[in-house]
Enzyme design. Sequence first.
Site, PDB file in Angstrom:
ATOM      1  N   ASP A   1       0.880  -1.167   0.000  1.00 35.16           N
ATOM      2  CA  ASP A   1       0.000   0.000   0.000  1.00 35.16           C
ATOM      3  C   ASP A   1       0.912   1.210   0.000  1.00 35.16           C
ATOM      4  O   ASP A   1       2.112   1.098   0.251  1.00 35.16           O
ATOM      5  CB  ASP A   1      -0.905  -0.018   1.239  1.00 35.16           C
ATOM      6  CG  ASP A   1      -2.000   1.049   1.218  1.00 35.16           C
ATOM      7  OD1 ASP A   1      -2.164   1.723   0.175  1.00 35.16           O
ATOM      8  OD2 ASP A   1      -2.684   1.209   2.238  1.00 35.16           O
TER       9      ASP A   1
ATOM     10  N   GLY B   1      -3.926   8.337  -4.021  1.00 35.98           N
ATOM     11  CA  GLY B   1      -5.253   8.706  -4.510  1.00 35.98           C
ATOM     12  C   GLY B   1      -5.284   9.812  -5.545  1.00 35.98           C
ATOM     13  O   GLY B   1      -5.961   9.695  -6.568  1.00 35.98           O
TER      14      GLY B   1
ATOM     15  N   CYS C   1      -5.012  -2.028  -0.647  1.00 39.06           N
ATOM     16  CA  CYS C   1      -5.481  -0.688  -1.005  1.00 39.06           C
ATOM     17  C   CYS C   1      -6.545  -0.821  -2.080  1.00 39.06           C
ATOM     18  O   CYS C   1      -6.312  -1.454  -3.114  1.00 39.06           O
ATOM     19  CB  CYS C   1      -4.312   0.154  -1.525  1.00 39.06           C
ATOM     20  SG  CYS C   1      -4.766   1.774  -2.183  1.00 39.06           S
ATOM     21  N   ASN C   2      -7.710  -0.228  -1.835  1.00 38.88           N
ATOM     22  CA  ASN C   2      -8.788  -0.288  -2.817  1.00 38.88           C
ATOM     23  C   ASN C   2      -8.421   0.448  -4.100  1.00 38.88           C
ATOM     24  O   ASN C   2      -8.660  -0.041  -5.211  1.00 38.88           O
ATOM     25  CB  ASN C   2     -10.067   0.314  -2.233  1.00 38.88           C
ATOM     26  CG  ASN C   2     -10.573  -0.444  -1.023  1.00 38.88           C
ATOM     27  OD1 ASN C   2     -10.204  -0.128   0.109  1.00 38.88           O
ATOM     28  ND2 ASN C   2     -11.404  -1.436  -1.244  1.00 38.88           N
ATOM     29  N   THR C   3      -7.846   1.644  -3.976  1.00 35.84           N
ATOM     30  CA  THR C   3      -7.535   2.457  -5.148  1.00 35.84           C
ATOM     31  C   THR C   3      -6.500   1.767  -6.032  1.00 35.84           C
ATOM     32  O   THR C   3      -6.629   1.738  -7.262  1.00 35.84           O
ATOM     33  CB  THR C   3      -7.025   3.842  -4.721  1.00 35.84           C
ATOM     34  OG1 THR C   3      -8.023   4.477  -3.908  1.00 35.84           O
ATOM     35  CG2 THR C   3      -6.740   4.725  -5.925  1.00 35.84           C
TER      36      THR C   3
ATOM     37  N   CYS D   1     -12.503   1.836   2.123  1.00 38.23           N
ATOM     38  CA  CYS D   1     -11.079   2.185   2.073  1.00 38.23           C
ATOM     39  C   CYS D   1     -10.422   1.429   3.207  1.00 38.23           C
ATOM     40  O   CYS D   1     -10.955   1.380   4.327  1.00 38.23           O
ATOM     41  CB  CYS D   1     -10.884   3.693   2.242  1.00 38.23           C
ATOM     42  SG  CYS D   1      -9.165   4.211   2.505  1.00 38.23           S
ATOM     43  N   THR D   2      -9.287   0.817   2.945  1.00 34.07           N
ATOM     44  CA  THR D   2      -8.658  -0.030   3.962  1.00 34.07           C
ATOM     45  C   THR D   2      -8.278   0.758   5.213  1.00 34.07           C
ATOM     46  O   THR D   2      -8.255   0.196   6.316  1.00 34.07           O
ATOM     47  CB  THR D   2      -7.423  -0.745   3.384  1.00 34.07           C
ATOM     48  OG1 THR D   2      -6.523   0.223   2.816  1.00 34.07           O
ATOM     49  CG2 THR D   2      -7.822  -1.745   2.307  1.00 34.07           C
ATOM     50  N   HIS D   3      -7.980   2.042   5.081  1.00 32.27           N
ATOM     51  CA  HIS D   3      -7.668   2.843   6.271  1.00 32.27           C
ATOM     52  C   HIS D   3      -8.839   2.867   7.250  1.00 32.27           C
ATOM     53  O   HIS D   3      -8.628   2.917   8.468  1.00 32.27           O
ATOM     54  CB  HIS D   3      -7.331   4.282   5.867  1.00 32.27           C
ATOM     55  CG  HIS D   3      -5.944   4.480   5.351  1.00 32.27           C
ATOM     56  ND1 HIS D   3      -5.585   4.159   4.059  1.00 32.27           N
ATOM     57  CD2 HIS D   3      -4.823   4.970   5.936  1.00 32.27           C
ATOM     58  CE1 HIS D   3      -4.296   4.452   3.873  1.00 32.27           C
ATOM     59  NE2 HIS D   3      -3.822   4.944   4.999  1.00 32.27           N
TER      60      HIS D   3
END
Length: 261
Positions: free
Chosen positions: A7, A40, A70-72, A177-179
Amino acid sequence: MKIALMDSGIGLLAATAAVRRLRPDADLVLSLDPDGMPWGPRTPEDLTARAVAVAQAAAAHRPDALIIGCNTATVHALPTLRDHLEPDIPVIGTVPAIKPAAAGGGPVAIWATPATTGSPYQRGLIDDFADGVTVTEVPCWGLAEAVEHADERAIDAAVAAAAALTPDEVTTVVLGCTHYELVAERIRAAVQGAGRPPLVLHGSAGAVAAQALRRIGSRPEPGARTLGTVTVLLSGREGVLPAPALAYGEGRLLQEASPAR
Protein backbone atom coordinates in the site's frame (compact mmCIF):
# COMPACT_ATOMS: atom_id res chain seq x y z
CA MET A 1 5.20 -19.33 4.45
CA LYS A 2 5.77 -15.71 3.49
CA ILE A 3 2.99 -13.24 2.66
CA ALA A 4 3.68 -9.77 1.28
CA LEU A 5 1.30 -6.82 1.50
CA MET A 6 1.55 -3.46 -0.25
CA ASP A 7 0.00 0.00 0.00
CA SER A 8 1.14 3.59 -0.12
CA GLY A 9 0.75 3.80 3.66
CA ILE A 10 -0.61 2.04 6.71
CA GLY A 11 -3.97 1.08 5.19
CA LEU A 12 -2.45 -2.38 4.75
CA LEU A 13 -2.43 -2.90 8.52
CA ALA A 14 -5.96 -4.31 8.68
CA ALA A 15 -5.22 -7.09 6.18
CA THR A 16 -1.79 -7.66 7.72
CA ALA A 17 -3.32 -8.19 11.15
CA ALA A 18 -5.91 -10.54 9.61
CA VAL A 19 -3.13 -12.63 8.07
CA ARG A 20 -1.26 -12.63 11.39
CA ARG A 21 -4.34 -13.92 13.22
CA LEU A 22 -4.98 -16.67 10.67
CA ARG A 23 -1.33 -17.72 10.38
CA PRO A 24 0.85 -16.43 13.23
CA ASP A 25 3.71 -18.47 11.78
CA ALA A 26 3.77 -16.66 8.42
CA ASP A 27 6.64 -14.31 7.69
CA LEU A 28 5.29 -10.92 6.59
CA VAL A 29 6.73 -8.40 4.14
CA LEU A 30 5.07 -4.96 4.31
CA SER A 31 5.91 -2.77 1.32
CA LEU A 32 4.90 0.89 1.72
CA ASP A 33 5.59 3.95 -0.42
CA PRO A 34 6.22 6.99 1.81
CA ASP A 35 8.10 8.68 -1.05
CA GLY A 36 5.05 8.50 -3.31
CA MET A 37 2.07 8.75 -1.00
CA PRO A 38 -0.74 9.56 -1.21
CA TRP A 39 -1.65 7.53 -4.27
CA GLY A 40 -5.25 8.71 -4.51
CA PRO A 41 -4.64 12.03 -6.30
CA ARG A 42 -2.24 10.48 -8.84
CA THR A 43 -3.21 9.67 -12.40
CA PRO A 44 -3.98 5.98 -13.01
CA GLU A 45 -0.76 5.66 -15.01
CA ASP A 46 1.38 7.27 -12.30
CA LEU A 47 -0.30 5.29 -9.54
CA THR A 48 0.27 2.05 -11.44
CA ALA A 49 3.95 2.86 -11.89
CA ARG A 50 4.33 3.49 -8.15
CA ALA A 51 2.43 0.30 -7.34
CA VAL A 52 4.62 -1.77 -9.65
CA ALA A 53 7.77 -0.43 -7.96
CA VAL A 54 6.40 -1.19 -4.49
CA ALA A 55 5.30 -4.67 -5.60
CA GLN A 56 8.67 -5.44 -7.16
CA ALA A 57 10.41 -4.44 -3.92
CA ALA A 58 8.22 -6.95 -2.10
CA ALA A 59 8.69 -9.60 -4.80
CA ALA A 60 12.46 -9.45 -4.29
CA HIS A 61 11.83 -11.10 -0.92
CA ARG A 62 10.22 -14.06 -2.72
CA PRO A 63 6.83 -14.16 -0.99
CA ASP A 64 4.32 -16.91 -1.65
CA ALA A 65 1.59 -14.33 -2.33
CA LEU A 66 1.13 -10.56 -2.53
CA ILE A 67 -1.91 -8.73 -1.16
CA ILE A 68 -2.75 -5.27 -2.49
CA GLY A 69 -3.93 -3.69 0.74
CA CYS A 70 -5.48 -0.69 -1.01
CA ASN A 71 -8.79 -0.29 -2.82
CA THR A 72 -7.53 2.46 -5.15
CA ALA A 73 -4.43 0.52 -6.20
CA THR A 74 -6.58 -2.55 -6.82
CA VAL A 75 -8.85 -0.55 -9.14
CA HIS A 76 -6.04 0.85 -11.24
CA ALA A 77 -3.09 -1.53 -10.94
CA LEU A 78 -4.35 -5.08 -10.33
CA PRO A 79 -4.20 -6.26 -13.99
CA THR A 80 -0.71 -4.81 -14.45
CA LEU A 81 0.58 -6.30 -11.21
CA ARG A 82 -0.77 -9.70 -12.16
CA ASP A 83 0.89 -9.41 -15.56
CA HIS A 84 4.21 -8.69 -13.84
CA LEU A 85 4.10 -11.26 -11.04
CA GLU A 86 1.76 -14.14 -11.83
CA PRO A 87 1.87 -17.09 -11.99
CA ASP A 88 5.01 -17.10 -9.82
CA ILE A 89 3.43 -14.89 -7.13
CA PRO A 90 -0.38 -14.84 -6.79
CA VAL A 91 -1.70 -11.28 -6.45
CA ILE A 92 -4.83 -10.67 -4.36
CA GLY A 93 -6.72 -7.38 -4.68
CA THR A 94 -8.97 -5.61 -2.19
CA VAL A 95 -12.56 -4.95 -3.27
CA PRO A 96 -15.20 -3.15 -1.13
CA ALA A 97 -17.49 -5.68 0.54
CA ILE A 98 -20.62 -4.49 -1.27
CA LYS A 99 -21.86 -7.98 -2.14
CA PRO A 100 -22.05 -9.36 1.42
CA ALA A 101 -23.37 -6.03 2.70
CA ALA A 102 -26.20 -5.99 0.18
CA ALA A 103 -27.06 -9.60 0.99
CA GLY A 104 -28.26 -8.36 4.38
CA GLY A 105 -30.95 -6.30 2.70
CA GLY A 106 -29.87 -2.81 3.66
CA PRO A 107 -30.25 0.08 3.58
CA VAL A 108 -26.50 0.28 2.98
CA ALA A 109 -24.02 3.16 3.10
CA ILE A 110 -20.65 2.89 1.38
CA TRP A 111 -18.02 5.04 3.04
CA ALA A 112 -15.21 5.66 0.55
CA THR A 113 -12.69 8.27 -0.49
CA PRO A 114 -14.10 11.20 -2.48
CA ALA A 115 -12.26 9.92 -5.58
CA THR A 116 -13.92 6.51 -5.32
CA THR A 117 -17.38 7.77 -4.38
CA GLY A 118 -19.51 7.98 -7.50
CA SER A 119 -16.75 6.42 -9.64
CA PRO A 120 -17.67 4.04 -12.48
CA TYR A 121 -15.85 1.30 -10.56
CA GLN A 122 -17.94 1.65 -7.43
CA ARG A 123 -21.16 2.22 -9.37
CA GLY A 124 -20.43 -0.98 -11.27
CA LEU A 125 -20.12 -2.95 -8.03
CA ILE A 126 -23.41 -1.50 -6.81
CA ASP A 127 -25.13 -2.40 -10.08
CA ASP A 128 -23.70 -5.92 -10.02
CA PHE A 129 -24.26 -6.80 -6.36
CA ALA A 130 -26.81 -4.46 -4.78
CA ASP A 131 -29.78 -4.63 -7.14
CA GLY A 132 -32.94 -3.76 -5.23
CA VAL A 133 -31.07 -2.54 -2.14
CA THR A 134 -31.02 1.13 -1.16
CA VAL A 135 -27.39 2.26 -1.28
CA THR A 136 -26.00 5.66 -0.28
CA GLU A 137 -22.47 6.57 -1.35
CA VAL A 138 -20.78 8.65 1.36
CA PRO A 139 -17.60 10.61 0.52
CA CYS A 140 -15.27 10.68 3.52
CA TRP A 141 -13.28 13.87 3.10
CA GLY A 142 -9.89 13.68 4.79
CA LEU A 143 -10.54 10.47 6.73
CA ALA A 144 -7.86 8.30 5.11
CA GLU A 145 -5.29 11.05 5.54
CA ALA A 146 -6.25 11.56 9.19
CA VAL A 147 -5.98 7.82 9.88
CA GLU A 148 -2.63 7.67 8.08
CA HIS A 149 -1.20 10.26 10.46
CA ALA A 150 -3.12 9.05 13.55
CA ASP A 151 -4.45 12.61 13.93
CA GLU A 152 -7.14 12.09 16.56
CA ARG A 153 -8.92 15.42 16.13
CA ALA A 154 -8.93 15.12 12.35
CA ILE A 155 -10.26 11.55 12.57
CA ASP A 156 -13.10 12.66 14.84
CA ALA A 157 -13.98 15.54 12.52
CA ALA A 158 -13.90 13.43 9.36
CA VAL A 159 -15.95 10.62 10.91
CA ALA A 160 -18.53 13.10 12.19
CA ALA A 161 -18.80 14.76 8.78
CA ALA A 162 -19.33 11.42 7.03
CA ALA A 163 -21.82 10.29 9.67
CA ALA A 164 -23.83 13.45 9.01
CA LEU A 165 -24.12 12.39 5.35
CA THR A 166 -25.26 8.87 6.29
CA PRO A 167 -29.05 8.39 6.36
CA ASP A 168 -30.51 7.53 9.77
CA GLU A 169 -32.18 4.38 8.44
CA VAL A 170 -28.88 2.78 7.30
CA THR A 171 -28.33 -0.62 8.92
CA THR A 172 -25.05 -1.55 7.23
CA VAL A 173 -21.88 0.39 6.39
CA VAL A 174 -19.29 -0.80 3.89
CA LEU A 175 -15.78 0.39 4.76
CA GLY A 176 -14.64 1.13 1.22
CA CYS A 177 -11.08 2.18 2.07
CA THR A 178 -8.66 -0.03 3.96
CA HIS A 179 -7.67 2.84 6.27
CA TYR A 180 -11.22 3.01 7.60
CA GLU A 181 -11.01 -0.47 9.08
CA LEU A 182 -8.45 0.87 11.57
CA VAL A 183 -11.12 3.14 13.08
CA ALA A 184 -14.12 0.85 12.57
CA GLU A 185 -15.44 1.14 16.12
CA ARG A 186 -15.30 4.94 16.00
CA ILE A 187 -17.34 4.79 12.81
CA ARG A 188 -19.81 2.45 14.46
CA ALA A 189 -20.24 4.78 17.43
CA ALA A 190 -20.82 7.77 15.15
CA VAL A 191 -23.44 6.09 12.94
CA GLN A 192 -25.25 3.81 15.40
CA GLY A 193 -28.67 5.26 16.12
CA ALA A 194 -30.13 5.14 19.62
CA GLY A 195 -32.58 2.31 20.05
CA ARG A 196 -31.79 0.80 16.65
CA PRO A 197 -30.41 -2.69 15.93
CA PRO A 198 -26.61 -2.95 16.09
CA LEU A 199 -24.99 -1.43 13.02
CA VAL A 200 -23.31 -3.96 10.73
CA LEU A 201 -19.86 -3.00 9.38
CA HIS A 202 -18.31 -4.77 6.40
CA GLY A 203 -14.57 -4.50 5.81
CA SER A 204 -12.42 -6.53 3.45
CA ALA A 205 -9.40 -7.54 5.55
CA GLY A 206 -10.61 -10.95 6.72
CA ALA A 207 -11.81 -12.05 3.31
CA VAL A 208 -8.60 -10.87 1.62
CA ALA A 209 -6.41 -12.73 4.12
CA ALA A 210 -8.44 -15.92 3.69
CA GLN A 211 -8.27 -15.62 -0.10
CA ALA A 212 -4.49 -15.26 0.02
CA LEU A 213 -4.23 -18.54 1.92
CA ARG A 214 -6.56 -20.26 -0.54
CA ARG A 215 -4.51 -19.04 -3.49
CA ILE A 216 -1.38 -20.71 -2.12
CA GLY A 217 -3.15 -23.89 -0.99
CA SER A 218 -2.80 -23.23 2.74
CA ARG A 219 -5.29 -23.33 5.57
CA PRO A 220 -5.75 -21.12 8.62
CA GLU A 221 -3.83 -22.27 11.68
CA PRO A 222 -4.56 -19.57 14.25
CA GLY A 223 -3.11 -21.73 17.01
CA ALA A 224 0.37 -21.91 15.46
CA ARG A 225 2.94 -21.19 18.16
CA THR A 226 5.85 -20.05 16.01
CA LEU A 227 5.69 -16.34 15.21
CA GLY A 228 6.83 -15.20 11.80
CA THR A 229 9.11 -12.26 11.15
CA VAL A 230 8.01 -8.83 9.93
CA THR A 231 10.04 -7.04 7.26
CA VAL A 232 9.11 -3.44 6.45
CA LEU A 233 10.05 -1.81 3.14
CA LEU A 234 9.73 1.96 2.74
CA SER A 235 9.80 2.81 -0.97
CA GLY A 236 12.09 -0.20 -1.39
CA ARG A 237 14.34 0.51 1.61
CA GLU A 238 14.26 -1.70 4.69
CA GLY A 239 12.98 0.19 7.70
CA VAL A 240 10.49 0.02 10.55
CA LEU A 241 6.76 0.51 10.90
CA PRO A 242 5.86 4.22 10.70
CA ALA A 243 5.19 5.60 14.16
CA PRO A 244 1.47 6.29 13.49
CA ALA A 245 0.95 2.56 12.89
CA LEU A 246 1.44 1.93 16.59
CA ALA A 247 -1.58 4.11 17.42
CA TYR A 248 -3.77 1.23 16.22
CA GLY A 249 -4.30 -2.23 17.64
CA GLU A 250 -3.40 -3.78 14.29
CA GLY A 251 0.00 -2.11 14.33
CA ARG A 252 0.66 -2.99 17.95
CA LEU A 253 -0.25 -6.60 17.23
CA LEU A 254 2.60 -6.79 14.72
CA GLN A 255 5.03 -5.04 17.02
CA GLU A 256 4.19 -7.30 19.94
CA ALA A 257 4.19 -10.50 17.92
CA SER A 258 7.52 -9.95 16.21
CA PRO A 259 9.44 -6.66 16.31
CA ALA A 260 9.59 -5.08 12.87
CA ARG A 261 12.98 -5.11 11.24
